[in-house]
Design a protein around this motif. Structure first.
Motif, PDB file in Angstrom:
ATOM      1  N   LEU A  99     -13.860 -11.790  -7.456  1.00  0.00           N
ATOM      2  CA  LEU A  99     -14.394 -10.493  -7.034  1.00  0.00           C
ATOM      3  C   LEU A  99     -15.727 -10.135  -7.686  1.00  0.00           C
ATOM      4  O   LEU A  99     -16.623  -9.574  -7.046  1.00  0.00           O
ATOM      5  N   LEU A 111      -8.267  -3.965   0.223  1.00  0.00           N
ATOM      6  CA  LEU A 111      -7.165  -4.928   0.272  1.00  0.00           C
ATOM      7  C   LEU A 111      -6.931  -5.456   1.702  1.00  0.00           C
ATOM      8  O   LEU A 111      -6.838  -6.673   1.894  1.00  0.00           O
ATOM      9  N   LEU A 156      -4.226  -5.003  -6.788  1.00  0.00           N
ATOM     10  CA  LEU A 156      -3.637  -4.935  -5.445  1.00  0.00           C
ATOM     11  C   LEU A 156      -3.504  -6.335  -4.846  1.00  0.00           C
ATOM     12  O   LEU A 156      -2.502  -6.649  -4.192  1.00  0.00           O
ATOM     13  N   LEU A 157      -4.514  -7.162  -5.042  1.00  0.00           N
ATOM     14  CA  LEU A 157      -4.441  -8.549  -4.548  1.00  0.00           C
ATOM     15  C   LEU A 157      -3.276  -9.276  -5.199  1.00  0.00           C
ATOM     16  O   LEU A 157      -2.522  -9.993  -4.535  1.00  0.00           O
ATOM     17  N   LEU A 158      -3.129  -9.083  -6.511  1.00  0.00           N
ATOM     18  CA  LEU A 158      -2.037  -9.761  -7.210  1.00  0.00           C
ATOM     19  C   LEU A 158      -0.685  -9.196  -6.761  1.00  0.00           C
ATOM     20  O   LEU A 158       0.289  -9.940  -6.618  1.00  0.00           O
ATOM     21  N   HIS A 171     -10.289   4.320  -6.139  1.00  0.00           N
ATOM     22  CA  HIS A 171      -8.890   3.909  -6.258  1.00  0.00           C
ATOM     23  C   HIS A 171      -8.206   3.908  -4.888  1.00  0.00           C
ATOM     24  O   HIS A 171      -7.506   2.957  -4.524  1.00  0.00           O
ATOM     25  N   LEU A 172      -8.426   4.964  -4.125  1.00  0.00           N
ATOM     26  CA  LEU A 172      -7.742   5.082  -2.824  1.00  0.00           C
ATOM     27  C   LEU A 172      -8.225   4.030  -1.829  1.00  0.00           C
ATOM     28  O   LEU A 172      -7.416   3.377  -1.159  1.00  0.00           O
ATOM     29  N   ALA A 224      -6.987   0.321  -1.803  1.00  0.00           N
ATOM     30  CA  ALA A 224      -5.711  -0.002  -1.138  1.00  0.00           C
ATOM     31  C   ALA A 224      -5.827   0.009   0.385  1.00  0.00           C
ATOM     32  O   ALA A 224      -5.317  -0.893   1.048  1.00  0.00           O
ATOM     33  N   MET A 269      -4.006   8.253   0.133  1.00  0.00           N
ATOM     34  CA  MET A 269      -4.534   7.058   0.795  1.00  0.00           C
ATOM     35  C   MET A 269      -4.327   7.137   2.310  1.00  0.00           C
ATOM     36  O   MET A 269      -5.213   6.799   3.094  1.00  0.00           O
ATOM     37  N   CYS A 298     -16.678  -5.595  -3.192  1.00  0.00           N
ATOM     38  CA  CYS A 298     -15.885  -6.309  -4.205  1.00  0.00           C
ATOM     39  C   CYS A 298     -16.552  -6.221  -5.570  1.00  0.00           C
ATOM     40  O   CYS A 298     -15.886  -6.026  -6.594  1.00  0.00           O
ATOM     41  N   ALA A 299     -17.882  -6.373  -5.584  1.00  0.00           N
ATOM     42  CA  ALA A 299     -18.604  -6.371  -6.862  1.00  0.00           C
ATOM     43  C   ALA A 299     -18.502  -5.014  -7.552  1.00  0.00           C
ATOM     44  O   ALA A 299     -18.511  -4.935  -8.778  1.00  0.00           O
ATOM     45  N   LEU A 335      -9.605  -8.084   2.449  1.00  0.00           N
ATOM     46  CA  LEU A 335      -9.458  -9.383   1.790  1.00  0.00           C
ATOM     47  C   LEU A 335      -8.196 -10.101   2.260  1.00  0.00           C
ATOM     48  O   LEU A 335      -8.183 -11.329   2.371  1.00  0.00           O
ATOM     49  N   THR A 342       0.828  -1.214   0.000  1.00  0.00           N
ATOM     50  CA  THR A 342       0.000   0.000   0.000  1.00  0.00           C
ATOM     51  C   THR A 342       0.859   1.260   0.000  1.00  0.00           C
ATOM     52  O   THR A 342       0.588   2.200  -0.747  1.00  0.00           O
ATOM     53  N   ILE A 389      -9.441  -3.401  -7.051  1.00  0.00           N
ATOM     54  CA  ILE A 389      -8.949  -4.308  -6.007  1.00  0.00           C
ATOM     55  C   ILE A 389      -8.032  -5.387  -6.591  1.00  0.00           C
ATOM     56  O   ILE A 389      -7.023  -5.764  -5.985  1.00  0.00           O
ATOM     57  N   ARG A 390      -8.357  -5.874  -7.789  1.00  0.00           N
ATOM     58  CA  ARG A 390      -7.666  -7.028  -8.355  1.00  0.00           C
ATOM     59  C   ARG A 390      -6.141  -6.832  -8.448  1.00  0.00           C
ATOM     60  O   ARG A 390      -5.382  -7.680  -7.956  1.00  0.00           O
ATOM     61  N   ALA A 436     -14.099  -4.168  -8.242  1.00  0.00           N
ATOM     62  CA  ALA A 436     -13.213  -5.284  -8.605  1.00  0.00           C
ATOM     63  C   ALA A 436     -11.994  -4.830  -9.401  1.00  0.00           C
ATOM     64  O   ALA A 436     -10.871  -5.288  -9.152  1.00  0.00           O
TER      65      ALA A 436
END
Lengths: 292, 292
Positions: free
Chosen positions: A259, B187, B244-246, B179-180, B183, A208, B234-235, B190, A199, B241-242, B238
């Motif tokens: 997601l 994130l 950031l998860l990766l 966007h902010l 993170a 953020m 999440c819906a 999850l 982050t 978020i995606r 997505a």
């Protein structure tokens, strides 16, 4: 007569144990390689006596010598104290991993000195004697990893220390201990630190940061812990931690694919919530029960 | 005369806002699809009046209608209230994502009804009116996502609500907001849930559970949050978020390769600690400053 206990390394854990044991009637001698820490430990009532040397600290104890340094420092502490520990005195430690420390104790301490590893499951994200508190171990689980090699009387001594500090004790092998704490302590620590790194690396981190609230604060709290202590944990438990890190990486990649699917996400999130709520409930029961 | 505000959806956030606004002198009408929740909201002092229908709630407000349902439910709430909102009344919401909600508002509300999105950065891991509290938003950042489309007077109304609830406001576009928060909020959520799933799936989880302490508790706290609220987040976010998860999965794989290298681990952990400590310090300053 009061049990005489020596504590080597007067950080958060060593200092807090000293405070708790003094309250419980033990006579505590302390030593730390940092003279200021040693003086502050005396000032804050964590120890009765500041030993002039590590040798003197080792020989001042008739009940137990507690090594409370970071794990990687324990090797040289064992070397230093080995010739000075009195016959009939137990050596124990407060380290976060137990296999490596147990091996060093076996290698370096006199065969007449029993070693019984200890690990109180308590801590704060702050380090150092300034944050030590007598109630740090109150209600905490305290792992005792002496069996099956250490004699029963030696294990009983460490159990006595743990109970006097207010903890509930749990006998466990060094191997099983290291396996269990990799999941519930070391993985959370590294996940928390990875979350901070990902982050704070973001281009808009400054904006953020202004929005991050209690969820971010709690999820990242352990990342503020002592990096040297954590480095030593990783070095001495890498084989147990690595598969968990890879498993969590896989879980994150997996959820990245869900997601957009509200039904799948709902099931995934609900399972996590149920499991976490069940743990909170069971740990509440445990802390109410205390040491059986 | 008191501002008349209606709140639709009386969970933790809607109920807490009602309590805060009533304390600040607003006259609050509430509605919830669950009659028990509505009755409890009245009983707990979160609202002055329990509306007999969502239509009646919509038309009872002369200042603002606040939609405080989970995000995916907002579409049908907007459809239901659109014909009943009085001229000159603003519609706002408390949802955790803002792009989708803003698009629905534009599509479904009357062109005469200004919509200004809101998102208080406050929450608890417990949900529901039973946990609502008047001070929930005290000192929290409150995002207001009306610009540039909503008229200034409408944005000012939502700002008034936020300030009366004790929050500090922050104007931001729906896109930048989403966007902010991906993170610093989604994130962590999850990651926390993935951590719970990975650990509780372990063969020896029962023994682990007994040892898990405050570090595990804090790192996993947000996983106990409302799964439906999180599913909706999440819906509707997505795409943000995606990656950031990766990225976090990659960070975990990377650190798995460093565990045995004390110098590298020390640097990696120290950087995380410094970044996290700096954030704690800056957020302390922010909450002391309050709304400028």
């Amino acid at each position: 007569m009061a049990h005489r206990v020596s504590i080597i390394g007067l950080g958060l854990l060593g200092g807090s144990l000293g405070m708790a044991l003094r309250k419980a009637g033990c006579e505590v001698t302390g030593w730390d390689r940092d003279p200021q820490t040693l003086a502050l430990a005396r000032e804050r009532g964590a120890i009765d006596h500041a030993a002039p040397s590590i040798d003197a600290a080792a020989s001042a104890a008739d009940f137990a010598v507690v090594v409370a340094t970071p794990v990687l420092a324990m090797r040289s502490v064992f070397e230093a104290i080995a010739p000075h520990v009195l016959p009939g005195t137990v050596v124990t430690d407060l380290g976060s991993t137990k296999r490596q420390v147990t091996a060093w104790a076996k290698e370096l301490l006199s065969p007449e000195t029993p070693f019984v590893g200890g690990h109180p499951m308590a801590g704060l994200e702050v380090a150092g004697i300034a944050h030590a508190r007598a109630d740090l171990f109150e209600g905490a689980a305290f792992c005792i990893t002496g069996e099956p090699e250490a004699p029963a009387w030696a294990r009983e001594r460490v159990r006595t220390l743990a109970i006097r500090a207010g903890a509930r004790t749990l006998g466990i092998s060094p191997e099983h201990h290291d396996h269990l704490v990799a999941a519930i302590s070391h993985l959370p620590l590294l996940a928390s630190a990875a979350l901070v790194r990902v982050t704070t690396d973001e281009e808009h981190w400054e904006a953020m940061a202004d929005l991050a609230a209690s969820g971010y604060r709690d999820t990242t709290r352990v990342a503020s812990g002592d990096p040297l202590m954590h480095r030593d944990i990783c070095a001495t438990n890498a084989d147990q931690i690595r598969p968990l890190l890879l498993g969590m990486a896989e879980a994150l990649r997996e959820v990245a694919g869900l997601l957009d699917d509200p039904a799948a996400m709902s099931a995934w999130l609900t399972q996590a919530k149920s499991a976490r709520d069940a743990w909170v409930e069971s740990s509440r029961r445990n802390s109410q029960l205390g040491t059986p």
